[in-house]
Design a protein around this motif. Structure first.
Motif, PDB file in Angstrom:
ATOM      1  N   ASP A  99      92.134  31.647  47.611  1.00 50.44           N
ATOM      2  CA  ASP A  99      91.579  32.436  48.504  1.00 50.44           C
ATOM      3  C   ASP A  99      90.097  32.058  49.018  1.00 50.44           C
ATOM      4  O   ASP A  99      89.338  31.726  48.441  1.00 50.44           O
ATOM      5  N   TYR A 100      90.302  31.880  50.399  1.00 55.70           N
ATOM      6  CA  TYR A 100      89.299  31.285  51.276  1.00 55.70           C
ATOM      7  C   TYR A 100      88.050  32.185  51.395  1.00 55.70           C
ATOM      8  O   TYR A 100      87.155  31.803  51.818  1.00 55.70           O
ATOM      9  N   ASN A 101      88.539  33.513  51.166  1.00 52.72           N
ATOM     10  CA  ASN A 101      87.400  34.763  51.495  1.00 52.72           C
ATOM     11  C   ASN A 101      86.968  35.328  50.016  1.00 52.72           C
ATOM     12  O   ASN A 101      86.366  36.208  50.115  1.00 52.72           O
ATOM     13  N   ALA A 102      86.840  34.558  49.111  1.00 48.03           N
ATOM     14  CA  ALA A 102      86.516  35.074  47.558  1.00 48.03           C
ATOM     15  C   ALA A 102      85.133  35.411  47.388  1.00 48.03           C
ATOM     16  O   ALA A 102      84.362  34.368  47.997  1.00 48.03           O
ATOM     17  N   SER A 103      84.707  36.262  46.747  1.00 46.72           N
ATOM     18  CA  SER A 103      83.275  36.416  46.083  1.00 46.72           C
ATOM     19  C   SER A 103      83.376  37.089  44.667  1.00 46.72           C
ATOM     20  O   SER A 103      84.382  37.666  44.280  1.00 46.72           O
ATOM     21  N   LEU A 104      82.378  36.761  44.080  1.00 45.39           N
ATOM     22  CA  LEU A 104      82.099  37.261  42.685  1.00 45.39           C
ATOM     23  C   LEU A 104      80.808  38.200  42.444  1.00 45.39           C
ATOM     24  O   LEU A 104      79.939  37.830  43.196  1.00 45.39           O
ATOM     25  N   GLU A 105      80.955  39.244  41.717  1.00 49.30           N
ATOM     26  CA  GLU A 105      79.504  39.688  41.331  1.00 49.30           C
ATOM     27  C   GLU A 105      79.398  39.899  39.899  1.00 49.30           C
ATOM     28  O   GLU A 105      80.260  39.886  39.092  1.00 49.30           O
ATOM     29  N   PRO A 106      78.174  40.135  39.403  1.00 51.14           N
ATOM     30  CA  PRO A 106      78.059  40.049  38.085  1.00 51.14           C
ATOM     31  C   PRO A 106      78.622  41.306  37.406  1.00 51.14           C
ATOM     32  O   PRO A 106      78.736  42.612  37.790  1.00 51.14           O
ATOM     33  N   GLY A 107      79.522  41.147  36.146  1.00 53.39           N
ATOM     34  CA  GLY A 107      80.166  42.442  35.645  1.00 53.39           C
ATOM     35  C   GLY A 107      81.609  42.008  35.878  1.00 53.39           C
ATOM     36  O   GLY A 107      82.523  42.760  35.302  1.00 53.39           O
ATOM     37  N   GLY A 108      81.965  41.369  37.054  1.00 52.68           N
ATOM     38  CA  GLY A 108      83.462  41.012  37.468  1.00 52.68           C
ATOM     39  C   GLY A 108      84.217  40.090  36.569  1.00 52.68           C
ATOM     40  O   GLY A 108      83.648  39.470  35.896  1.00 52.68           O
ATOM     41  N   ALA A 109      85.599  40.269  36.980  1.00 48.53           N
ATOM     42  CA  ALA A 109      86.305  39.138  35.756  1.00 48.53           C
ATOM     43  C   ALA A 109      86.526  38.066  36.666  1.00 48.53           C
ATOM     44  O   ALA A 109      86.477  37.966  38.054  1.00 48.53           O
ATOM     45  N   VAL A 110      86.538  36.894  35.747  1.00 52.22           N
ATOM     46  CA  VAL A 110      86.621  35.405  36.347  1.00 52.22           C
ATOM     47  C   VAL A 110      87.573  34.761  35.296  1.00 52.22           C
ATOM     48  O   VAL A 110      87.530  35.142  34.321  1.00 52.22           O
ATOM     49  N   GLY A 111      88.027  33.640  35.886  1.00 47.78           N
ATOM     50  CA  GLY A 111      88.755  32.855  35.136  1.00 47.78           C
ATOM     51  C   GLY A 111      88.325  31.538  35.214  1.00 47.78           C
ATOM     52  O   GLY A 111      88.007  30.962  36.175  1.00 47.78           O
ATOM     53  N   VAL A 112      88.952  30.558  34.164  1.00 50.78           N
ATOM     54  CA  VAL A 112      88.701  29.113  34.062  1.00 50.78           C
ATOM     55  C   VAL A 112      89.927  28.580  33.721  1.00 50.78           C
ATOM     56  O   VAL A 112      90.527  28.980  32.688  1.00 50.78           O
ATOM     57  N   ALA A 113      90.459  27.481  34.415  1.00 48.43           N
ATOM     58  CA  ALA A 113      91.842  27.081  34.002  1.00 48.43           C
ATOM     59  C   ALA A 113      91.919  25.566  34.366  1.00 48.43           C
ATOM     60  O   ALA A 113      91.347  25.052  35.257  1.00 48.43           O
ATOM     61  N   GLU A 114      92.837  25.012  33.485  1.00 47.31           N
ATOM     62  CA  GLU A 114      93.118  23.753  33.370  1.00 47.31           C
ATOM     63  C   GLU A 114      94.397  23.259  34.123  1.00 47.31           C
ATOM     64  O   GLU A 114      94.759  22.253  34.561  1.00 47.31           O
ATOM     65  N   ILE A 115      95.520  24.302  34.111  1.00 48.58           N
ATOM     66  CA  ILE A 115      96.608  24.251  34.932  1.00 48.58           C
ATOM     67  C   ILE A 115      96.911  25.512  35.432  1.00 48.58           C
ATOM     68  O   ILE A 115      96.379  26.568  35.406  1.00 48.58           O
TER      69      ILE A 115
END
Length: 805
Positions: A409-425
């Motif tokens: 996603d070239y236009n992604a943004s995050l905000e406090p309280g939003g969901a996020v992921g961390v991935a190895e694969i």
């Protein structure tokens, strides 16, 4: 949006959207007091709305020790908490504000208690330090693979091929229709002409046929009268003959009955005599076998060394292998002092492994972020859990979404309280965790409030995440959702949280797996990206291969597998490390099949000189349930007396499992340094290791058994690729027996004498060729279509080579 290229267009930078968050004001830990109230934020359903909940500060835990990481204890309440039942997994990182100031991130609760509303909060001061830590990862300048682009190109190509096929088919059908119409028109014209020509002929033929019919009828009536008279005469004659035949038949039957009774008695007597003889033969065979079994083990070993008969054919070991093969039993792997490579490796691991003490803290605190896997079967999850014992994994469904973890996603943004992921694969397989964003400052992100793997400076994928709902029970709960597109890179993974950078694409290893199920004629290809972390890339790569095999064949993995892999790297010849091998297991062939790839990948990633660059890994597997193994029955050389450097062809007889015998030619070149005398040879499968040689080397203090620290990684890999394959027939000198002091002295004298003779002979000028100067390996291999499971012994007589005049 503008794309910024880093490191000469190698690392991709993803631009932010128009929404950009700044770091809010924080409240230092020293100012946090019991009784303060505040608000927390997180997402709990598919609306994507960030919901609030109430917070009441209970106190601060662990602040009196510099060694402990302090945590703020808070109680949660409010309508949202009533809906979720308390804090659930996936809420880790939820920002907590008091008086409009950020104090930290909800991170964990107490384990083995009912789902509670009292949780721990990681102070924001400790999380902010993650942004200031050195980042030494993601520095390699490797060409990256965009899976989204690859798939789009593959889909476009497939669509073009499909359209071309349809156009070709339509053209063929159109041409076929035209041809059929032309043929029908031609046929119609021919039929009309034939009908026209037929009319005058029909009228003439009708008059002729009428006249012929009258003549035929008269002739038929005359013939019928004659036949009637002849028939009456024959009937009279047949009645007379029938009376005579009936009398003769009665006499013949009486004689046959008497003969049948006599034959039946004779047959009974003969069968009785045969049964007695068979019983006697069985008893004789049993006595003979018992006598054989009484022979001492020493005689059997002696027979193993003198295994060659007068024609130098096969050994006692081969006879036993043949017996087992013919009986449908597994030949004794490791027979005559050999064991499999897998058994040897298992012994090493057993010696090196030691029980690890379980940390008490693990039972006290439950972090509120799941370690999620998707795409893996249960068998694959178990495989990963065994290899990564410190990481608790849970399978999740891949809920419907417009984006997959393989897209960017070239236009992604995050905000406090939003969901996020961390991935190895990411890709067809996924492994990572889902949590909540704590703070954003431009491109910098803080989340979770605790570590994912606690591996410090890392190089993981940062992904978006969709939350659909929550689920909870008396002791646990979780957010239900999944990861979406790659939006950046996680560079710090520590006790107090994870930190990342939006817009940076992490260094990774593309893994392309193709598994072919021979039995069902089914082929599947899997594409995944593994974040480049040298310590886990080998484990994760082999886990993907293992699971893809099981997923494709959809059954237990007993059977035979042929594995071909290519690792493109800056090591090895021409940047390619390539190997093919064959494996069989009656239990789980997958675990054997991934062993060599794991060993190669570990060697690359543990390079002591420098960090290796791995461009991609491609693996092709052919797997079926048929047992493709064979035992060596015999090996007959085309000559028994040879000179150093001579080539011998062994006519080798194999007995495949439940198949007819086959014969293969196994060449062997006698080493040019071989001294005259008896040359004892072993013929065995490439997957077997000579234990006697290992023990002998240990007794003599051979340091080659220990890892040579001076050997370069490239040389180690080259040696690995030279090791025999499991489907090879290996010919090598047998292990020499340990000699007494007197025997050693005699052997040394004899060696010196022969060495002098060879030296004197070498002074004479000889004509040599390039072939003469080529070195001859002592261990030589010949490939077959079967995994070879046993070993036999044979001998050659080596004589001095006579000089040609």
């Amino acid at each position: 949006m503008k794309k910024k290229a880093l490191a000469g267009g190698i690392a991709l930078s993803l631009s932010l959207g128009s929404l950009c968050w700044a770091m809010p004001e924080i409240m230092p830990l020293t100012q946090v007091m019991p009784g303060m109230t505040g608000t927390g934020y997180t997402i709990i359903d598919q609306s994507g709305e960030i919901r609030s909940f109430d917070v009441s500060v209970v106190g601060v835990n662990g602040s009196s020790s510099k060694l402990a990481s302090p945590r703020i204890l808070v109680d949660l309440s409010g309508e949202m908490i009533s809906t979720t039942g308390g804090i659930v997994s996936g809420m880790s990182g939820s920002p907590i504000y008091v008086d409009g100031k950020l104090i930290g991130a909800a991170s964990a609760t107490f384990n083995n208690v009912y789902l509670d509303k009292r949780v721990m909060v990681t102070p924001i001061e400790y999380m902010l330090k993650l942004w200031d830590l050195p980042d030494n990862k993601n520095k390699s300048e490797l060409p990256q693979v965009d899976l989204k682009k690859l798939r789009e190109e593959a889909a476009k190509k497939a669509e073009e091929e499909k359209k071309a096929e349809e156009d070709k088919k339509a053209e063929t059908e159109e041409k076929s229709g035209a041809d059929k119409k032309a043929e029908a028109d031609k046929k119609g014209e021919a039929e009309v002409k034939a009908e026209t020509d037929k009319k005058p002929e029909t009228a003439q033929k009708s008059e002729i046929d009428k006249k012929a019919e009258t003549e035929v009828k008269a002739e038929t009536d005359k013939k019928a009268e004659t036949d009637k008279k002849v028939k009456a005469d024959k009937k009279s004659e047949a009645e007379t003959k029938a009376d005579t035949d009936k009398k003769d038949e009665m006499e013949v039957k009486s004689g046959a009955d008497k003969k049948s009774e006599t034959d039946k008695k004779s047959e009974t007597d003969k069968k009785s005599e045969t049964d007695k003889k068979t019983e006697s033969d069985k008893k004789a065979d049993a006595d003979k076998k018992a006598e054989t079994d009484k022979k001492p083990e020493e005689n059997r070993e002696k027979g193993g060394q003198e295994a060659t008969n007068k024609d130098n054919t096969h050994s006692e070991a081969a006879q036993e292998g043949a017996s087992q093969a013919n009986a449908g039993q597994e030949p004794a792997v490791g027979h005559r002092g050999y064991i499999t490579k897998e058994e040897l490796e298992a012994q090493k691991q057993g010696q090196e492994s030691a029980p690890t003490a379980k940390k008490e803290d693990d039972d006290q605190i439950q972090e509120k972020a799941w370690k999620l896997v998707n795409g893996f079967t249960t068998k694959g999850v178990d495989f990963l859990s065994d290899k990564l014992p410190g990481m608790k994994l849970r399978e999740v469904a891949n809920w419907n979404s417009n984006a997959s973890p393989a897209t960017i996603d070239y236009n992604a943004s995050l905000e406090p309280g939003g969901a996020v992921g961390v991935a190895e694969i990411v890709g067809d397989y996924y492994m990572g965790a889902m949590g909540t964003v704590t703070a954003v400052d431009g491109k910098k992100v803080l989340a979770f409030g605790h570590g994912h793997t606690n591996r410090g400076n890392v190089n993981y994928f940062m992904t978006g995440a969709d939350v659909f709902s929550t689920a909870h029970g008396p002791l646990d709960g979780m957010k239900i959702g999944h990861m979406t597109s790659i939006i950046g890179r996680v560079n710090q993974d520590r006790i107090d949280g994870v930190a990342g950078i939006l817009g940076e694409y992490p260094q990774n290893v593309p893994v392309i797996l193709t598994v072919n199920d021979i039995d069902l004629a089914n082929s599947q290809t899997y594409h995944s990206l593994i974040a480049y972390d040298e310590e886990v890339v080998p484990i994760l790569t082999t886990a993907l291969v293992y699971d893809s095999m099981y997923k494709t064949i959809d059954r237990e993995m007993a059977g035979t597998a042929r594995v071909h892999f290519v690792v493109r790297t800056d090591m090895g010849e021409e940047g390619r490390i390539e190997r093919t091998n064959m494996f069989y297991s009656g239990n789980d062939v997958g675990k054997q099949a991934v062993g060599e790839l794991n060993e190669i990948m570990n060697t690359i990633c543990n390079n002591k000189d420098r960090e290796a660059d791995i461009y991609d890994v491609k693996v092709d597997v052919f797997i079926g349930d048929q047992r493709m193994t064979a035992a060596i029955l015999s090996a007959t050389p085309d000559k028994t007396e040879v000179c150093p450097g001579d080539k011998v062809i062994f006519k080798t007889s194999l007995k495949p499992y439940r198949q007819d015998k086959v014969t293969v030619e196994v060449p062997y070149t006698v080493p040019k340094t071989q001294l005259p005398g008896t040359l004892n040879l072993d013929l065995h499968g490439g997957g077997l290791v000579n234990v006697a040689k290992l023990l002998l080397a240990q007794q003599e203090g051979d340091e080659s058994l220990e890892e040579d620290q001076s050997i370069k990684t490239e040389a180690k890999i080259k040696d690995m690729l030279k090791t025999p394959h499991n489907n090879d027939i290996v010919v090598e000198p047998a292990a020499a027996p340990i000699l007494t002091d007197e025997q050693q002295r005699a052997a040394i004298k004899e060696a010196i004498k022969k060495s002098k003779m060879l030296t004197e002979g070498s002074k004479k000028p000889k004509k040599t060729t390039a072939e003469d100067n080529k070195p001859v390996e002592a261990v030589q291999c010949t490939a077959t279509d079967y995994v070879i499971e046993n070993v036999i012994h044979t001998t050659l007589k080596v004589v001095e080579k006579q000089d040609e005049d």
